[in-house]
Design a protein around this motif. Structure first.
Motif, PDB file in Angstrom:
ATOM      1  N   ARG A   1       8.248   3.154   5.594  1.00 52.11           N
ATOM      2  CA  ARG A   1       7.786   3.459   6.983  1.00 52.11           C
ATOM      3  C   ARG A   1       8.269   4.749   6.993  1.00 52.11           C
ATOM      4  O   ARG A   1       9.584   5.156   6.947  1.00 52.11           O
ATOM      5  N   VAL A   2       7.506   5.828   7.468  1.00 55.13           N
ATOM      6  CA  VAL A   2       7.906   7.205   7.911  1.00 55.13           C
ATOM      7  C   VAL A   2       7.775   7.267   9.580  1.00 55.13           C
ATOM      8  O   VAL A   2       6.679   6.952   9.908  1.00 55.13           O
ATOM      9  N   THR A   3       8.964   7.573  10.071  1.00 46.62           N
ATOM     10  CA  THR A   3       8.884   7.644  11.568  1.00 46.62           C
ATOM     11  C   THR A   3       9.383   9.549  11.680  1.00 46.62           C
ATOM     12  O   THR A   3      10.692   9.587  11.618  1.00 46.62           O
ATOM     13  N   ARG A   4       8.232   9.974  12.163  1.00 47.65           N
ATOM     14  CA  ARG A   4       8.495  11.572  12.153  1.00 47.65           C
ATOM     15  C   ARG A   4       9.260  11.689  13.647  1.00 47.65           C
ATOM     16  O   ARG A   4      10.077  12.840  13.611  1.00 47.65           O
ATOM     17  N   TRP A   5       8.802  11.186  14.685  1.00 49.92           N
ATOM     18  CA  TRP A   5       9.370  11.532  15.951  1.00 49.92           C
ATOM     19  C   TRP A   5      10.039  10.278  16.355  1.00 49.92           C
ATOM     20  O   TRP A   5       9.685   9.020  16.600  1.00 49.92           O
ATOM     21  N   LYS A   6      11.272  10.447  17.244  1.00 46.09           N
ATOM     22  CA  LYS A   6      11.846   9.402  18.014  1.00 46.09           C
ATOM     23  C   LYS A   6      11.695   9.790  19.604  1.00 46.09           C
ATOM     24  O   LYS A   6      12.770  10.642  20.060  1.00 46.09           O
ATOM     25  N   ILE A   7      10.738   9.274  20.057  1.00 42.98           N
ATOM     26  CA  ILE A   7      10.564   9.511  21.443  1.00 42.98           C
ATOM     27  C   ILE A   7      10.495   8.124  22.186  1.00 42.98           C
ATOM     28  O   ILE A   7      10.749   7.083  21.668  1.00 42.98           O
ATOM     29  N   LEU A   8      10.181   8.141  23.357  1.00 43.38           N
ATOM     30  CA  LEU A   8       9.844   6.614  24.124  1.00 43.38           C
ATOM     31  C   LEU A   8       9.310   5.675  23.327  1.00 43.38           C
ATOM     32  O   LEU A   8       9.593   4.559  23.055  1.00 43.38           O
ATOM     33  N   ILE A   9       8.080   5.981  22.613  1.00 46.35           N
ATOM     34  CA  ILE A   9       7.659   5.290  21.435  1.00 46.35           C
ATOM     35  C   ILE A   9       7.576   5.884  20.333  1.00 46.35           C
ATOM     36  O   ILE A   9       7.809   7.215  20.175  1.00 46.35           O
ATOM     37  N   GLU A  10       7.741   5.043  19.125  1.00 50.49           N
ATOM     38  CA  GLU A  10       7.729   5.710  17.988  1.00 50.49           C
ATOM     39  C   GLU A  10       6.601   5.589  17.269  1.00 50.49           C
ATOM     40  O   GLU A  10       6.411   4.452  16.621  1.00 50.49           O
ATOM     41  N   PRO A  11       5.638   6.674  17.059  1.00 45.15           N
ATOM     42  CA  PRO A  11       4.489   6.533  15.823  1.00 45.15           C
ATOM     43  C   PRO A  11       5.152   6.499  14.662  1.00 45.15           C
ATOM     44  O   PRO A  11       5.954   7.248  14.184  1.00 45.15           O
ATOM     45  N   TYR A  12       4.547   5.604  13.692  1.00 44.34           N
ATOM     46  CA  TYR A  12       4.921   5.716  12.223  1.00 44.34           C
ATOM     47  C   TYR A  12       3.698   5.553  11.463  1.00 44.34           C
ATOM     48  O   TYR A  12       2.792   5.339  11.873  1.00 44.34           O
ATOM     49  N   GLY A  13       3.830   5.822  10.239  1.00 40.81           N
ATOM     50  CA  GLY A  13       2.908   5.412   8.989  1.00 40.81           C
ATOM     51  C   GLY A  13       3.725   4.987   8.102  1.00 40.81           C
ATOM     52  O   GLY A  13       4.880   5.028   7.810  1.00 40.81           O
ATOM     53  N   SER A  14       3.028   3.975   7.259  1.00 42.37           N
ATOM     54  CA  SER A  14       3.459   3.133   6.476  1.00 42.37           C
ATOM     55  C   SER A  14       2.574   3.107   5.137  1.00 42.37           C
ATOM     56  O   SER A  14       1.552   3.073   5.266  1.00 42.37           O
ATOM     57  N   ALA A  15       3.119   2.743   4.023  1.00 42.23           N
ATOM     58  CA  ALA A  15       2.353   2.480   2.722  1.00 42.23           C
ATOM     59  C   ALA A  15       3.357   1.402   2.156  1.00 42.23           C
ATOM     60  O   ALA A  15       4.550   1.434   2.007  1.00 42.23           O
ATOM     61  N   GLY A  16       2.583   0.585   1.495  1.00 42.86           N
ATOM     62  CA  GLY A  16       3.136  -0.470   0.865  1.00 42.86           C
ATOM     63  C   GLY A  16       2.229  -1.507   0.119  1.00 42.86           C
ATOM     64  O   GLY A  16       1.077  -1.219  -0.173  1.00 42.86           O
ATOM     65  N   VAL A  17       2.772  -2.700  -0.153  1.00 40.75           N
ATOM     66  CA  VAL A  17       1.944  -3.696  -0.633  1.00 40.75           C
ATOM     67  C   VAL A  17       1.466  -4.949   0.256  1.00 40.75           C
ATOM     68  O   VAL A  17       2.797  -5.312   0.925  1.00 40.75           O
ATOM     69  N   THR A  18       0.592  -5.696   0.305  1.00 43.93           N
ATOM     70  CA  THR A  18       0.327  -6.868   1.179  1.00 43.93           C
ATOM     71  C   THR A  18      -0.095  -8.107   0.215  1.00 43.93           C
ATOM     72  O   THR A  18      -1.000  -7.661  -0.748  1.00 43.93           O
ATOM     73  N   TRP A  19       0.313  -9.297   0.274  1.00 41.41           N
ATOM     74  CA  TRP A  19      -0.276 -10.463  -0.298  1.00 41.41           C
ATOM     75  C   TRP A  19      -0.791 -11.209   0.890  1.00 41.41           C
ATOM     76  O   TRP A  19      -0.144 -11.436   2.092  1.00 41.41           O
TER      77      TRP A  19
END
Length: 127
Positions: free
Chosen positions: A94-112
């Motif tokens: 998980r990549v969280t670029r900004w730490k503000i009131l809400i934290e928008p993030y992007g993620s990459a991984g695997v799902t089963w």
């Protein structure tokens, strides 16, 4: 879902919660709830199941980066069609670029995805 899957899910979530509480800033345990939109015309009676889940995020020593893992579950029961059950298990970065009131993030991984459809005349599972 089998007893082994449930036990493993509980263990992983307990470890994520304990790690989040003990390790300090940047870690989190998140709960989710809502509706899954499958939008398939042939499944009109089963296309909006309620979904809930949990995930845990552990912050690592690199800027903006964390490791996440979690689980989502949904069930929809219709007396005319049957019962649809879907479990999603995931891990990733998980990549969280900004730490503000809400934290928008992007993620990459695997799902089963473990899904099953129980009908009156048949039982079908897709793992």
């Amino acid at each position: 879902m089998s007893t082994a899957h449930r036990a493993l899910s509980v263990l992983v979530l307990a470890l994520a919660f304990a790690s989040s509480a003990c390790l300090g800033n940047g870690h989190s345990v998140n709960a989710y709830g809502g509706t899954r939109f499958l939008d398939a015309n042939e499944w009109d009676d089963l296309d909006n199941p309620i979904v809930y889940g949990l995930d845990g995020v552990l912050k690592v020593d690199l800027p903006w980066l964390g490791v996440e893992g979690g689980w989502f579950h949904s069930e929809e029961d219709d007396s005319g069609v049957g019962e649809l059950t879907v479990d999603d298990y995931f891990v990733g970065l998980r990549v969280t670029r900004w730490k503000i009131l809400i934290e928008p993030y992007g993620s990459a991984g695997v799902t089963w995805v473990d899904s099953g459809l129980d009908t009156a005349g048949a039982d079908d599972s897709d793992e």
